[in-house]
Design an enzyme around this catalytic site. Sequence first.
Site, PDB file in Angstrom:
ATOM      1  N   ASP A 169      -8.880  -2.372   2.151  1.00  0.00           N
ATOM      2  CA  ASP A 169      -8.586  -1.597   3.809  1.00  0.00           C
ATOM      3  C   ASP A 169      -9.804  -2.063   4.906  1.00  0.00           C
ATOM      4  OD1 ASP A 169      -6.367  -0.327   2.433  1.00  0.00           O
ATOM      5  OD2 ASP A 169      -7.512   1.296   2.066  1.00  0.00           O
ATOM      6  N   ASP A 195       0.849  -1.217   0.080  1.00  0.00           N
ATOM      7  CA  ASP A 195       0.137   0.096   0.150  1.00  0.00           C
ATOM      8  C   ASP A 195       0.667   1.318   0.118  1.00  0.00           C
ATOM      9  OD1 ASP A 195      -2.708   0.856  -0.268  1.00  0.00           O
ATOM     10  OD2 ASP A 195      -2.957   0.977   1.944  1.00  0.00           O
TER      11      ASP A 195
END
Length: 294
Positions: A200, A154
Amino acid sequence: MPETITSRDAARFPIVASCTLFGLYLFFKIFSQEYINLLLSMYFFVLGILALSHTISPIMNKFFPANFPSKQYQLLFTQGSGENKEEIVNYEFDSKDLVCLAMSSVVGVWYLLRKHWIANNLFGLAFSLNGVELLHLNNVSTGCILLGGLFVYDVFWVFGTNVMVTVAKSFEAPIKLVFPQDLLEKGLEADNFAMLGLGDVVIPGIFIALLLRFDISLKKNTHTYFYTSFVAYIFGLGLTIFIMHIFKHAQPALLYLVPACIGFPLLVALVKGEVTEMFRASHPKEEAQICLTE
């Protein structure tokens, strides 16, 4: 039954995710964004209806009257014949499931025609809940490997390149939750959004679900690790939004969620002297299925 993610799967996951992400980025650069999103809209239209129907079915069952006619149906597809016959699809459902499917179809048509943010979020939440239900970590070590790898993934793709942000903004599909920043000004017609990728939600979610199973395995009638990790997730998400607001720049949510979701429960385990039990505990599929049923 949930699909079990092993430590080997967890280690490979960031690599597979990176290849997929970069492949989508190239697709959007090479081919017409309009046609790609048209295909994706139809694909996620069907998946979204099925996911939302599955999600709302347990809730809707509480509202059906006792005398509601409940007929049983079975959808069966096979390949071959005789002894070589193989089941491809074997799905059993009833009249109540059909009602839920019809309700979900209304949301699907709304999404397909308007791409409204509420319809997008309904599908996104349904995908997230189904993902947490169907993906299963077998132990905490595997969860740490997965979260750690995706932490690097990420951070690299958000801060190191424009790939993640470009794909997220180009990808017109319910793979993200959107939060209108101009809701007070424009109401339901808001068009300025902050985004949270479903990864997420799902990835920390399956780790939090693992800690719930660990709580149950301790047989202390408390859900200390579950509540701790859940509060940690909310804290990490709030910190992400705060940093994004301060710096006015897209933030990799896992940069804040991973340390929170791993660090807080680990700190509790250190205080309670249960670190060894936490990392030794293994949770088979059957136990995961029991937790889902509960």
